[in-house]
Design a protein around this motif. Sequence first.
Motif, mmCIF file in Angstrom:
data_model
loop_
_atom_site.group_PDB
_atom_site.id
_atom_site.type_symbol
_atom_site.label_atom_id
_atom_site.label_comp_id
_atom_site.label_asym_id
_atom_site.label_seq_id
_atom_site.Cartn_x
_atom_site.Cartn_y
_atom_site.Cartn_z
ATOM 1 N N SER A 94 0.830 -1.191 0.000
ATOM 2 C CA SER A 94 0.000 0.000 0.000
ATOM 3 C C SER A 94 0.873 1.252 0.000
ATOM 4 O O SER A 94 0.641 2.201 -0.744
ATOM 5 C CB SER A 94 -0.875 -0.012 1.257
ATOM 6 O OG SER A 94 -1.460 1.242 1.419
ATOM 7 N N LEU B 299 2.846 5.127 -6.565
ATOM 8 C CA LEU B 299 3.296 6.169 -7.490
ATOM 9 C C LEU B 299 4.072 7.243 -6.742
ATOM 10 O O LEU B 299 4.999 7.841 -7.275
ATOM 11 C CB LEU B 299 2.082 6.804 -8.166
ATOM 12 C CG LEU B 299 1.263 5.842 -9.042
ATOM 13 C CD1 LEU B 299 -0.074 6.443 -9.421
ATOM 14 C CD2 LEU B 299 2.059 5.487 -10.294
ATOM 15 N N GLY B 300 3.676 7.458 -5.486
ATOM 16 C CA GLY B 300 4.342 8.474 -4.666
ATOM 17 C C GLY B 300 5.832 8.204 -4.521
ATOM 18 O O GLY B 300 6.648 9.128 -4.543
ATOM 19 N N ASN B 301 6.210 6.942 -4.382
ATOM 20 C CA ASN B 301 7.633 6.611 -4.206
ATOM 21 C C ASN B 301 8.391 6.789 -5.504
ATOM 22 O O ASN B 301 9.540 7.169 -5.520
ATOM 23 C CB ASN B 301 7.809 5.147 -3.814
ATOM 24 C CG ASN B 301 7.122 4.823 -2.527
ATOM 25 O OD1 ASN B 301 5.928 5.030 -2.398
ATOM 26 N ND2 ASN B 301 7.874 4.350 -1.559
ATOM 27 N N ILE C 115 -9.706 9.375 -3.587
ATOM 28 C CA ILE C 115 -8.425 9.029 -4.231
ATOM 29 C C ILE C 115 -8.521 7.802 -5.145
ATOM 30 O O ILE C 115 -7.959 7.803 -6.246
ATOM 31 C CB ILE C 115 -7.320 8.807 -3.166
ATOM 32 C CG1 ILE C 115 -7.026 10.120 -2.442
ATOM 33 C CG2 ILE C 115 -6.041 8.288 -3.824
ATOM 34 C CD1 ILE C 115 -5.953 10.010 -1.374
ATOM 35 N N TYR D 144 -9.217 8.398 -9.029
ATOM 36 C CA TYR D 144 -8.195 9.054 -9.869
ATOM 37 C C TYR D 144 -6.879 8.273 -9.867
ATOM 38 O O TYR D 144 -6.113 8.311 -10.824
ATOM 39 C CB TYR D 144 -8.024 10.547 -9.525
ATOM 40 C CG TYR D 144 -7.092 10.892 -8.381
ATOM 41 C CD1 TYR D 144 -5.714 10.817 -8.520
ATOM 42 C CD2 TYR D 144 -7.582 11.346 -7.164
ATOM 43 C CE1 TYR D 144 -4.863 11.151 -7.480
ATOM 44 C CE2 TYR D 144 -6.749 11.683 -6.115
ATOM 45 C CZ TYR D 144 -5.397 11.579 -6.289
ATOM 46 O OH TYR D 144 -4.547 11.904 -5.257
ATOM 47 N N TYR D 145 -6.639 7.546 -8.774
ATOM 48 C CA TYR D 145 -5.420 6.712 -8.738
ATOM 49 C C TYR D 145 -5.525 5.639 -9.822
ATOM 50 O O TYR D 145 -4.531 5.306 -10.486
ATOM 51 C CB TYR D 145 -5.296 6.078 -7.350
ATOM 52 C CG TYR D 145 -3.886 5.728 -6.943
ATOM 53 C CD1 TYR D 145 -3.002 6.704 -6.495
ATOM 54 C CD2 TYR D 145 -3.431 4.418 -6.992
ATOM 55 C CE1 TYR D 145 -1.710 6.379 -6.101
ATOM 56 C CE2 TYR D 145 -2.138 4.085 -6.592
ATOM 57 C CZ TYR D 145 -1.295 5.075 -6.154
ATOM 58 O OH TYR D 145 -0.017 4.744 -5.767
ATOM 59 N N TYR E 65 1.905 11.065 2.198
ATOM 60 C CA TYR E 65 1.451 10.493 0.938
ATOM 61 C C TYR E 65 2.029 9.099 0.788
ATOM 62 O O TYR E 65 1.336 8.131 0.510
ATOM 63 C CB TYR E 65 1.974 11.402 -0.175
ATOM 64 C CG TYR E 65 1.415 11.123 -1.533
ATOM 65 C CD1 TYR E 65 0.363 11.879 -2.037
ATOM 66 C CD2 TYR E 65 1.947 10.115 -2.330
ATOM 67 C CE1 TYR E 65 -0.134 11.631 -3.299
ATOM 68 C CE2 TYR E 65 1.446 9.870 -3.592
ATOM 69 C CZ TYR E 65 0.408 10.638 -4.064
ATOM 70 O OH TYR E 65 -0.083 10.382 -5.308
ATOM 71 N N SER E 66 3.331 9.016 1.029
ATOM 72 C CA SER E 66 4.033 7.774 0.761
ATOM 73 C C SER E 66 3.615 6.651 1.706
ATOM 74 O O SER E 66 3.530 5.503 1.297
ATOM 75 C CB SER E 66 5.537 8.030 0.855
ATOM 76 O OG SER E 66 6.220 6.889 0.430
ATOM 77 N N SER F 282 -1.115 -0.442 -4.237
ATOM 78 C CA SER F 282 -1.657 0.719 -3.518
ATOM 79 C C SER F 282 -3.147 0.874 -3.796
ATOM 80 O O SER F 282 -3.930 1.143 -2.883
ATOM 81 C CB SER F 282 -0.938 2.004 -3.940
ATOM 82 O OG SER F 282 0.407 1.918 -3.594
ATOM 83 N N LEU G 294 -6.419 1.022 -1.229
ATOM 84 C CA LEU G 294 -7.388 2.129 -1.235
ATOM 85 C C LEU G 294 -8.800 1.572 -1.404
ATOM 86 O O LEU G 294 -9.732 1.942 -0.703
ATOM 87 C CB LEU G 294 -7.077 3.090 -2.401
ATOM 88 C CG LEU G 294 -5.895 4.053 -2.210
ATOM 89 C CD1 LEU G 294 -5.374 4.550 -3.555
ATOM 90 C CD2 LEU G 294 -6.308 5.239 -1.353
ATOM 91 N N ASN H 270 -5.098 15.380 -0.478
ATOM 92 C CA ASN H 270 -3.736 15.407 0.076
ATOM 93 C C ASN H 270 -3.410 16.653 0.883
ATOM 94 O O ASN H 270 -2.723 16.575 1.890
ATOM 95 C CB ASN H 270 -2.708 15.263 -1.044
ATOM 96 C CG ASN H 270 -2.602 13.831 -1.490
ATOM 97 O OD1 ASN H 270 -2.077 13.015 -0.768
ATOM 98 N ND2 ASN H 270 -3.146 13.515 -2.644
HETATM 99 N N1 PFF Z 1 1.259 5.391 -0.632
HETATM 100 C C1 PFF Z 1 0.868 5.172 -1.978
HETATM 101 C C2 PFF Z 1 1.727 5.995 -2.891
HETATM 102 O O1 PFF Z 1 2.752 6.509 -2.449
HETATM 103 O O2 PFF Z 1 1.445 6.127 -4.062
HETATM 104 C C3 PFF Z 1 -0.608 5.284 -2.127
HETATM 105 C C4 PFF Z 1 -1.222 6.624 -2.089
HETATM 106 C C5 PFF Z 1 -0.958 7.599 -1.180
HETATM 107 C C6 PFF Z 1 -2.087 6.944 -2.998
HETATM 108 C C7 PFF Z 1 -1.584 8.834 -1.208
HETATM 109 C C8 PFF Z 1 -2.681 8.156 -3.076
HETATM 110 C C9 PFF Z 1 -2.428 9.113 -2.155
HETATM 111 F F1 PFF Z 1 -3.014 10.289 -2.197
#
Ligand code: PFF
Length: 457
Positions: A26, A30-32, A103, A106-107, A230-231, A328, A332, A392
Motif C-alpha cells: 500500500s 506512485l508516490g515513491n 483518491i 483518480y489513482y 502520501y508515501s 496501492s 485504497l 492530500n
Molecule cells: N502510498 C501510496 C503511494 O505513495 O502512491 C498510495 C497513495 C498515497 C495513494 C496517497 C494516493 C495518495 F493520495
Amino acid sequence: MASSAEVKGKGGFGSKIGFVLAAAGSAVGLGNIWRFPYLAAKYGGGLFLIIYIILAVTFGFTLMITEIAIGRRTGKSVIGAYKSIDKRFSFLGWLAALVPVIITPYYCVIGGWVLKYLFTFAGGMGTEAAGDGSFFSGFIGEAGQPTVYFFVFLILTALVVMLGVEKGIERISKFMMPVLVVLTLGIAIYTMTLDGAGGGLKYYLLPNFDGFTFEKLLKTIAAAMGQLFYSMSLAMGIMVTYGSYMRKQDSLEKSVRQIEVFDTGIAVLAGLIIVPAVFVFSGGDAGALNAGPGLMFITLPNVFQSMLGGQIVGTVFFVLVALAAMTSSISLMETVVSIIMEKFKLRRIPACLITIAICAILGMLSVLGYSSWDKVTLFGMQFLDFFDFISNNIMMPIVALITCILIGWVTKPKYIEDEVLVSETKFRGKKLVTVMLKFVCIVCMIIILITPFVTKL
Ligand code: PFF
C-alpha cells in the motif's frame, strides 16, 4: 489467537509477513516512484534524504503505529473504529473514509496511463512515446483510450479485492512485492552504471547547501513531511483497515519498522534510477527533473529512448510502476469496501460492485477533465488535480491532526501502548510516540496545513 476481524468473519491476514508485505504494498506506490525522486532533486538532494529519514522514524513511525493499533484494537473499518473510541469523534471516521473514496478513482485513472505506457514499451513502440510530450497529451486528450485503460486497471484491482484479504490481497502482495524489489534493484544498478551517471548520483545523494536559507530549510521540511504522509498511506483509513485484519500475536512495533524500511528503501532506490538517468540524458541539467506527470510520462520515455536497451528498461520500469500502483490501489479500494460491508451489512462481492460503480463515476470525471470536458474546472483546477489537492493538502492533514488530538489528549497514548503490549513485553517507542502525539505531530500537521497558503512551494 485470531485477529478480531477473523472473529467477526471479515477475514484477516494469515501471517505477519503477509500483513507487512500488504501494508508495504500500500505504501509503495506512485508516490515513491515519481514524487519522491523529483522532490529530493528539487530540495537539495542529500539534505532532503536526511530530513526525510529522520521524519520517517519519528513522525511517520508514530502516525503509522497509531493507525494500525487503532485498527487492530477496534477490529473495525475506519468509520466504526473512530466511533467506538469516542462517539464525539465519529465525524473523524467519516472524514477519513471520504479520502479513499476521492483518491481510489483518480489513482486508477493514473494506473491506466501506466498500463498504456507498459503496453507501448512492451509492444516495441517506446520511440513513439518519446518526443516533445505530444504522445502523452494526445493520449489523455481523447477520452476513448484512457477510459479503456482506466477500466482495465479498476477491474484488475477489484478482482483482487473480491478474492478477500487472505486469498486476494495477501497472496498477491507476497508475489508482487518481491518482484518489485528485484526489478527496482535491477534497473537501479543498470542506470547507475551508465556513462556520466556519477554527476547525477552526487547531485542526488550529497546535500546541496548552495543559496541555503532558513526559509529554504522550512520548505524542505514541509515538503518532506507532506511526502511522508502520501508515501506511507497515512490519514486515509488504509492503515486502520489493514490493522483490523492483523493477527493479535504479531509484533506491531516490528511490523511498522519493516513497512517503513520497505517504503523508504524503494523511494530511495527509485531516485537512484531516475535522477542519474535523467542527468545523463539532459547532460547534467537538474531542471529536467520536472514535477508531476511530465517526469514519468514525457521525460522518462525520452531517457529510455536514448539509452542502450531502452526498450527493455522502459518495459521493466513500467511493469514495476504498474505493480507498485496496483498494490496501492488495492489497499485504497479495500478501505472503501470494508466500510460498505460494515455500514450496510453487505457481503464482500456486492460491496465491491458498489465501490466499482462509485469509482467508475468519479474516475470518468478525471478522464473527461483532460479531454471532452477540459474547459470545466473546479477552483481553477482540472478534476484530477482538484481531487488530489483536497485529499492530500486539506483532508489528510486534518484527519491526522484530529487523530493526534484524540489519541494524544483524549484517550491518551496509553491506548496505543495497551495494544502494542498485547503481543510484546515492552513498548520501546513509548516515549517517542507520547511526545510526538501530544506535541510534535500536532505542530507538524499545522505547518503542513498552512504552508501551501502562506508560501508558494
Ligand atoms: N502510498 C501510496 C503511494 O505513495 O502512491 C498510495 C497513495 C498515497 C495513494 C496517497 C494516493 C495518495 F493520495
